[in-house]
Design an enzyme around this catalytic site. Structure first.
Site, short mmCIF file in Angstrom:
data_model
loop_
_atom_site.label_atom_id
_atom_site.label_comp_id
_atom_site.label_asym_id
_atom_site.label_seq_id
_atom_site.Cartn_x
_atom_site.Cartn_y
_atom_site.Cartn_z
NE ARG A 86 1.55 6.88 6.60
CZ ARG A 86 0.19 6.92 6.36
NH1 ARG A 86 -0.55 7.58 5.32
NH2 ARG A 86 -0.38 6.42 7.22
NE ARG A 123 -8.88 2.78 12.24
CZ ARG A 123 -8.07 3.81 11.43
NH1 ARG A 123 -7.96 4.97 11.56
NH2 ARG A 123 -6.93 3.14 10.99
NE ARG A 166 -1.81 1.39 9.98
CZ ARG A 166 -2.76 1.67 10.49
NH1 ARG A 166 -3.34 0.59 11.01
NH2 ARG A 166 -3.53 2.73 10.26
P1 AMP Z 1 -3.65 5.63 6.38
O1 AMP Z 1 -5.01 5.04 6.08
O2 AMP Z 1 -3.27 6.82 6.04
O3 AMP Z 1 -3.26 4.94 7.59
O4 AMP Z 1 -3.01 4.47 5.13
C1 AMP Z 1 -2.78 3.07 5.24
C2 AMP Z 1 -1.57 2.83 4.64
O5 AMP Z 1 -1.09 3.21 3.03
C3 AMP Z 1 -0.21 2.93 5.18
O6 AMP Z 1 -0.03 2.20 6.18
C4 AMP Z 1 0.57 2.97 4.08
O7 AMP Z 1 1.33 1.55 3.86
C5 AMP Z 1 0.03 3.44 3.02
N1 AMP Z 1 0.06 5.01 2.73
C6 AMP Z 1 -0.86 5.93 2.77
N2 AMP Z 1 -0.50 7.05 2.61
C7 AMP Z 1 1.08 7.12 2.40
C8 AMP Z 1 2.10 7.87 2.34
N3 AMP Z 1 1.71 9.18 1.98
N4 AMP Z 1 3.17 7.39 1.92
C9 AMP Z 1 3.38 6.03 1.89
N5 AMP Z 1 2.50 5.04 2.24
C10 AMP Z 1 1.33 5.28 2.50
#
Ligand code: AMP
Length: 230
Positions: A86, A123, A166
């Protein structure tokens, strides 16, 4: 494979399909973190507040999680990463991790901003099996998970305020990754503003083309007497 795209682009759905199609694991860092939060592990306690605010967990923590996960035997034939890398620092770390394991295929799923907001607000996630039920499935109106009958809940970070944060964080920290990968011609862009089936078809075409290009390159190297298979 790496699936890139903003929250709500359908990364999780497409990563799951790819994993099933190729018989390789889907590795979602968001899922790993959510599980840690639910189990109240040390990692969960450290990540909880950042996730709730829509921010990014530190590169050091994330790199540690992925490094451990990619060391497991089930990734030997390949893997699909969803939600990682990310940041450019994570992408550079990933390069080091996969050095010698073959080039990454990076797919960026593009979806217009208004559509992302619409999708995320509709969602729902199943509290029992973790299935993601989208607005196209009528998630807002459904009382139970169509897959297992479990109760449906909105993800706490799909709250409108957190969604905006986000998306801002994506724009600022993750969008630069697209440039990072574009320079290496391993990036494929697909239009995510269509049905999941159509998006999956496009991704399948891209992955097949990338695999063929790789075979051709290996054959050329063979002809030149410089076989270098990774
Ligand atoms: P996601 O389900 O991929 O949207 O991830 C949910 C949350 O987890 C994100 O909004 C971040 O707070 C954290 N997160 C997930 N993957 C990462 C990553 N590669 N780097 C930093 N934070 C992450």
């Amino acid at each position: 494979m790496v699936i890139l795209g903003p929250p709500g682009a359908g990364k999780g759905t497409q990563a799951e399909r790819l994993a099933r199609a190729y018989g390789i694991p889907k590795i979602s860092t968001g899922d790993i973190l959510r599980e840690a939060v639910a189990l109240e592990t040390e990692l969960g306690r450290r990540a909880r507040a950042t996730m709730a605010a829509g921010g990014l967990v530190s590169d050091t923590i994330m790199n540690g999680i992925v490094s451990e996960r990619l060391a497991r035997a089930d990734t030997a034939r390949g893997f699909v990463l969803d939600g990682y890398p990310r940041t450019v620092a994570q992408a550079e770390f990933l390069d080091e991790l996969v050095a010698g394991r073959g080039p990454l295929i990076v797919v960026e799923i593009r979806v217009p901003l208004e559509e992302l907001v619409r999708r995320l607000s509709g969602r729902r996630v199943c509290g029992a099996c973790g299935a993601v039920v989208g607005h196209l499935d009528g998630a807002e109106a459904l009382a139970a998970c169509p897959r297992c009958g479990g109760g449906l809940v909105a993800r706490s970070d799909d709250d409108p305020e957190v969604v905006r944060e986000r998306l801002r964080v994506y724009e600022r920290d993750t969008q630069p990754l697209v440039e990072f990968y574009r320079r290496r011609s391993t990036l494929f862009v697909v239009d995510g503003h269509q049905s999941p089936d159509r998006v999956a078809e496009q991704i399948a075409r891209v992955v097949t083309a990338a695999a063929e290009a790789r075979r051709d390159a290996a054959a050329t190297a063979d002809l030149g007497g410089r076989t270098e298979r990774r």
